[in-house]
Design a protein around this motif. Structure first.
Motif, PDB file in Angstrom:
ATOM      1  N   ASN A 146       0.835  -1.194   0.000  1.00  0.00           N
ATOM      2  CA  ASN A 146       0.000   0.000   0.000  1.00  0.00           C
ATOM      3  C   ASN A 146       0.875   1.252   0.000  1.00  0.00           C
ATOM      4  OD1 ASN A 146       0.849   0.209   2.661  1.00  0.00           O
ATOM      5  ND2 ASN A 146      -1.212   0.246   3.545  1.00  0.00           N
ATOM      6  N   THR A 147       0.228   2.400  -0.044  1.00  0.00           N
ATOM      7  CA  THR A 147       0.959   3.661  -0.174  1.00  0.00           C
ATOM      8  C   THR A 147       1.896   3.896   0.997  1.00  0.00           C
ATOM      9  OG1 THR A 147      -0.843   4.620  -1.479  1.00  0.00           O
ATOM     10  CG2 THR A 147       0.690   6.158  -0.419  1.00  0.00           C
ATOM     11  N   GLU A 148       1.468   3.559   2.219  1.00  0.00           N
ATOM     12  CA  GLU A 148       2.313   3.779   3.382  1.00  0.00           C
ATOM     13  C   GLU A 148       3.570   2.923   3.322  1.00  0.00           C
ATOM     14  OE1 GLU A 148       3.857   5.092   7.047  1.00  0.00           O
ATOM     15  OE2 GLU A 148       2.502   5.969   5.539  1.00  0.00           O
ATOM     16  N   ALA A 149       3.439   1.689   2.864  1.00  0.00           N
ATOM     17  CA  ALA A 149       4.616   0.832   2.723  1.00  0.00           C
ATOM     18  C   ALA A 149       5.566   1.403   1.676  1.00  0.00           C
ATOM     19  CB  ALA A 149       4.202  -0.585   2.351  1.00  0.00           C
ATOM     20  N   LEU A 150       5.027   1.878   0.564  1.00  0.00           N
ATOM     21  CA  LEU A 150       5.855   2.473  -0.482  1.00  0.00           C
ATOM     22  C   LEU A 150       6.499   3.769  -0.003  1.00  0.00           C
ATOM     23  CD1 LEU A 150       3.483   1.890  -3.535  1.00  0.00           C
ATOM     24  CD2 LEU A 150       5.589   0.647  -3.041  1.00  0.00           C
ATOM     25  N   ARG A 151       5.771   4.533   0.788  1.00  0.00           N
ATOM     26  CA  ARG A 151       6.342   5.781   1.324  1.00  0.00           C
ATOM     27  C   ARG A 151       7.540   5.474   2.220  1.00  0.00           C
ATOM     28  NH1 ARG A 151       6.785   8.570   5.663  1.00  0.00           N
ATOM     29  NH2 ARG A 151       5.606   7.075   6.928  1.00  0.00           N
ATOM     30  N   ARG A 152       7.379   4.486   3.101  1.00  0.00           N
ATOM     31  CA  ARG A 152       8.475   4.138   4.001  1.00  0.00           C
ATOM     32  C   ARG A 152       9.670   3.598   3.226  1.00  0.00           C
ATOM     33  NH1 ARG A 152       6.111   1.653   9.682  1.00  0.00           N
ATOM     34  NH2 ARG A 152       4.365   3.117   9.919  1.00  0.00           N
ATOM     35  N   ALA A 153       9.410   3.014   2.064  1.00  0.00           N
ATOM     36  CA  ALA A 153      10.494   2.483   1.233  1.00  0.00           C
ATOM     37  C   ALA A 153      11.175   3.560   0.401  1.00  0.00           C
ATOM     38  CB  ALA A 153       9.941   1.394   0.321  1.00  0.00           C
ATOM     39  N   GLY A 154      10.667   4.800   0.460  1.00  0.00           N
ATOM     40  CA  GLY A 154      11.304   5.912  -0.237  1.00  0.00           C
ATOM     41  C   GLY A 154      10.885   6.079  -1.678  1.00  0.00           C
ATOM     42  N   VAL A 155       9.811   5.412  -2.089  1.00  0.00           N
ATOM     43  CA  VAL A 155       9.401   5.440  -3.490  1.00  0.00           C
ATOM     44  C   VAL A 155       8.985   6.841  -3.940  1.00  0.00           C
ATOM     45  CG1 VAL A 155       7.658   4.572  -5.118  1.00  0.00           C
ATOM     46  CG2 VAL A 155       8.766   3.004  -3.504  1.00  0.00           C
ATOM     47  N   PHE A 156       8.489   7.662  -3.009  1.00  0.00           N
ATOM     48  CA  PHE A 156       7.996   8.985  -3.377  1.00  0.00           C
ATOM     49  C   PHE A 156       9.034  10.086  -3.147  1.00  0.00           C
ATOM     50  CE2 PHE A 156       4.313   6.431  -2.004  1.00  0.00           C
ATOM     51  CZ  PHE A 156       3.612   6.401  -3.207  1.00  0.00           C
ATOM     52  N   GLU A 157      10.250   9.696  -2.762  1.00  0.00           N
ATOM     53  CA  GLU A 157      11.309  10.681  -2.522  1.00  0.00           C
ATOM     54  C   GLU A 157      11.843  11.223  -3.848  1.00  0.00           C
ATOM     55  OE1 GLU A 157      12.414  11.867   0.433  1.00  0.00           O
ATOM     56  OE2 GLU A 157      10.765  10.700   1.341  1.00  0.00           O
ATOM     57  N   PRO A 158      12.243  12.502  -3.878  1.00  0.00           N
ATOM     58  CA  PRO A 158      12.834  13.071  -5.102  1.00  0.00           C
ATOM     59  C   PRO A 158      14.089  12.280  -5.510  1.00  0.00           C
ATOM     60  CG  PRO A 158      12.310  14.806  -3.515  1.00  0.00           C
ATOM     61  CD  PRO A 158      12.117  13.507  -2.799  1.00  0.00           C
ATOM     62  N   GLY A 159      14.203  12.012  -6.798  1.00  0.00           N
ATOM     63  CA  GLY A 159      15.373  11.309  -7.294  1.00  0.00           C
ATOM     64  C   GLY A 159      15.350   9.804  -7.067  1.00  0.00           C
ATOM     65  N   PHE A 160      14.210   9.271  -6.622  1.00  0.00           N
ATOM     66  CA  PHE A 160      14.132   7.825  -6.381  1.00  0.00           C
ATOM     67  C   PHE A 160      14.413   7.047  -7.652  1.00  0.00           C
ATOM     68  CE2 PHE A 160      11.495   4.009  -6.874  1.00  0.00           C
ATOM     69  CZ  PHE A 160      12.024   3.219  -5.859  1.00  0.00           C
ATOM     70  N   GLU A 161      15.190   5.961  -7.528  1.00  0.00           N
ATOM     71  CA  GLU A 161      15.490   5.080  -8.649  1.00  0.00           C
ATOM     72  C   GLU A 161      15.136   3.651  -8.285  1.00  0.00           C
ATOM     73  OE1 GLU A 161      19.460   5.466 -10.017  1.00  0.00           O
ATOM     74  OE2 GLU A 161      19.298   7.611 -10.481  1.00  0.00           O
ATOM     75  N   THR A 162      14.442   2.978  -9.188  1.00  0.00           N
ATOM     76  CA  THR A 162      14.090   1.578  -8.964  1.00  0.00           C
ATOM     77  C   THR A 162      15.346   0.720  -9.084  1.00  0.00           C
ATOM     78  OG1 THR A 162      11.920   1.974  -9.955  1.00  0.00           O
ATOM     79  CG2 THR A 162      12.631  -0.322  -9.746  1.00  0.00           C
ATOM     80  N   PRO A 163      15.534  -0.260  -8.190  1.00  0.00           N
ATOM     81  CA  PRO A 163      16.723  -1.115  -8.259  1.00  0.00           C
ATOM     82  C   PRO A 163      16.814  -1.849  -9.587  1.00  0.00           C
ATOM     83  CG  PRO A 163      15.562  -1.422  -6.177  1.00  0.00           C
ATOM     84  CD  PRO A 163      14.673  -0.590  -7.040  1.00  0.00           C
ATOM     85  N   THR A 164      18.048  -2.067 -10.035  1.00  0.00           N
ATOM     86  CA  THR A 164      18.273  -2.851 -11.248  1.00  0.00           C
ATOM     87  C   THR A 164      17.657  -4.238 -11.094  1.00  0.00           C
ATOM     88  OG1 THR A 164      20.349  -1.685 -11.668  1.00  0.00           O
ATOM     89  CG2 THR A 164      20.043  -3.814 -12.764  1.00  0.00           C
ATOM     90  N   GLY A 165      16.945  -4.670 -12.121  1.00  0.00           N
ATOM     91  CA  GLY A 165      16.312  -5.985 -12.079  1.00  0.00           C
ATOM     92  C   GLY A 165      14.956  -5.994 -11.418  1.00  0.00           C
ATOM     93  N   GLY A 166      14.415  -4.832 -11.132  1.00  0.00           N
ATOM     94  CA  GLY A 166      13.103  -4.751 -10.490  1.00  0.00           C
ATOM     95  C   GLY A 166      12.213  -3.728 -11.170  1.00  0.00           C
TER      96      GLY A 166
END
Length: 545
Positions: A146-166
């Motif tokens: 959910n959104t809270e889990a993604l927020r804690r994972a830093g997905v909405f932070e400026p400059g966020f990059e998805t890990p290679t292979g994901g």
């Protein structure tokens, strides 16, 4: 001589061609010391009247995820549901027992059971009520957050990059849908890890108690200590602690994830390459707990269409899945691990990934000699005919999961089409072609019972009742039993001490209500007792005096 145990009045299926059957067996010091006339006239501290039941070698699941499975037994299970409203209701019910800032954890979601649909992230946010929510898909190659889990994972932070292979799936407006694939799962899992040794021990206790009830006496943990499949950097220590505490009810071989291997500053003359501290490599340990091959991921899963294919999936005009990194760099990692003394277990499902795995393992063997135990291709899903003799000649083991036919077979057949389905999760062509094929489950990604796995190898039935791929790939009952005993022992480098009920080998066996060689339905056979080293880890009570 006083033996520890004598089992008599049994139909013993030894799986040893030199002596295929017996009616009794004797155990001393954890090993089989004799059959029938070899123990005639001897007494034992314990005698078991098998009452005509069948005894076979202990089942060996050569690819599963036991810590993960044990953890799921304490999470919200969605595995038996088929509609999103039912899934939401069960999550809501489970969430009531979760504290204000605790994680809501679910397991067992399979989008194929929901017509290919996934939960709405808005619903997951509503259920979470400000708390993070995370659900593992059955394949293990994707998850829902959910959104809270993604927020804690830093997905909405400026400059966020998805890990290679994901991949983090997004809608047309660029907003996350909640579906997180492959290595991107680690962003959220790292918020939950490392698990404590106590938590891992409790998970192993829960998981391997169920293993014992299903006749499993040995298993291979397919990835520990790192990557998205590990649970703690001290996962081996957690296993050691669980063993000492009596929480490990089956023999365990552990595959370190490739992520945890590193340069070791050994003497230059050693040419050590990469490994673990203290120089431990494949084969380190004892009969109960040891290190197996190093686990290396090349691609994803067929169920989520992330497995790397030669050609596009039938459901898309441009989707071929993907490798989890640059193929040349991953091949170099495999070669480096191999030259450093590790057997390798290469995760490859799509035919493009299987091609790379076969090429790299065979090249490594030519460069650096035979492995310390068989190198393997994990899952080995889509295998073209020309690869069969290469697998045989290089003695590369394969671990297809027959249990996948039921839970994802119909969906996979649709994704890849009939021509590729006919060479997917092969059975008979591996066996007839001389390729070493072990029985495995990939639990909790699929049903884990070895008896169910054997039945699936025999009939290859999907949930719709269709035969997956080709009926020509169906195994005989003997071949299916061989996969979970003899072949599994050979695959894990333990053929000298496991796999058959031969004097001198470990006294690991299962007492069954019927013989799987002539039962009408192997999956329904009752497990009466399970023994590891002659000590009973499970008893149904049916044979009690």
């Amino acid at each position: 001589m006083l033996l520890d145990l004598i089992v008599e009045n049994a139909r013993v299926v030894t799986m040893d061609p030199a002596r295929p059957s017996a009616t009794s067996l004797g155990v001393l010091g954890g090993r089989i010391v004799g059959l029938d006339d070899e123990i005639a006239g001897l007494d034992a501290r314990q005698r078991l009247d098998a009452r005509g039941s069948t005894i076979v070698p202990g089942f060996n699941d050569a690819h599963c995820h036991t810590t993960w499975f044990g953890l799921t037994l304490a999470e919200i299970d969605l595995g038996d549901l088929h509609t999103l409203p039912d899934a939401y209701a069960r999550l809501e019910d489970g969430a009531r027992s979760v504290g204000d800032d605790e994680w809501i954890l679910g397991t067992g979601f399979n989008h194929h059971e929901y017509g290919g649909r996934y939960p709405d992230i808005a619903e997951l946010d509503r259920i979470g009520a400000g708390r993070p929510l995370f659900i593992r898909q059955t394949s293990g190659h994707s998850a829902l957050a959910n959104t809270e889990a993604l927020r804690r994972a830093g997905v909405f932070e400026p400059g966020f990059e998805t890990p290679t292979g994901g991949v983090i799936r997004r809608d047309d407006d660029g907003n996350p849908t909640g579906l997180v694939e492959e290595t991107a799962q680690s962003l959220i899992q790292d918020l939950l890890r490392p698990y404590s040794q106590e938590e891992i021990g409790a998970a192993l206790d829960r998981g391997t108690r169920q293993y014992a009830a299903e006749g499993i006496t040995s298993f291979t943990e397919a990835g520990i200590a790192g990557g998205w499949i590990g649970h703690s950097p001290v996962e081996v220590a957690a296993y050691q602690r669980a063993r000492a505490a009596g929480q490990l009810h089956a023999r365990a071989q552990l595959m370190p994830a490739m992520d945890v291997l590193h340069e070791v500053p050994a003497h230059a003359d050693d040419g050590f390459g990469i490994g673990l501290d203290l120089g431990m490599r494949s084969g380190f340990g004892d009969d109960y707990l040891s290190l197996g091959p190093v686990k290396i991921f090349l691609d994803g899963a067929l169920s989520g269409e992330t497995a790397a294919m030669r050609e596009v999936y039938c459901t898309h005009t441009d989707k071929r899945g993907y490798f989890q990194g640059d193929p040349d760099e991953m091949a170099a990692l495999i070669r480096n691990a191999y030259r450093s003394g590790w057997a390798v277990a290469v995760h490859a499902l799509g035919d493009a990934a299987v091609d790379l795995a076969v090429d790299t393992i065979t090249e490594s063997q030519k460069l650096y000699g035979p492995p310390v135990m068989p190198s393997r291709i994990e899952h080995a899903a889509v295998v073209h005919p020309e690869l069969l003799p290469r697998l045989r000649d290089a003695q590369i083991a394969v671990t297809p999961q027959a249990a996948f036919f039921d839970n994802i077979g119909d969906g996979v057949a649709k994704s890849i089409g009939p021509e590729r389905a006919a060479m997917t999760f092969r059975g008979r062509s591996f066996v007839d072609g001389g390729v070493l094929m072990a029985g495995t489950s990939d639990r909790p990604c699929a049903e884990g019972s070895p008896l169910r796995g054997m039945q699936a190898f025999v009939d290859r039935k999907t949930k719709s009742g269709a035969v997956f791929g080709s009926a020509a790939e169906c195994l005989t009952p003997y071949q299916a039993l061989n996969a979970y005993t003899v072949a599994a022992a050979e695959t894990t480098g333990c053929a000298d001490r496991k796999g058959t009920l031969t004097p001198g080998k470990l006294a690991d066996f299962v007492v069954l209500a019927e013989s799987p060689l002539d039962a009408g339905d192997i999956a329904s056979i009752g497990i009466l007792a399970t023994a590891v080293g002659g000590e009973f880890t499970y008893s149904s009570g049916a044979l009690d005096a």
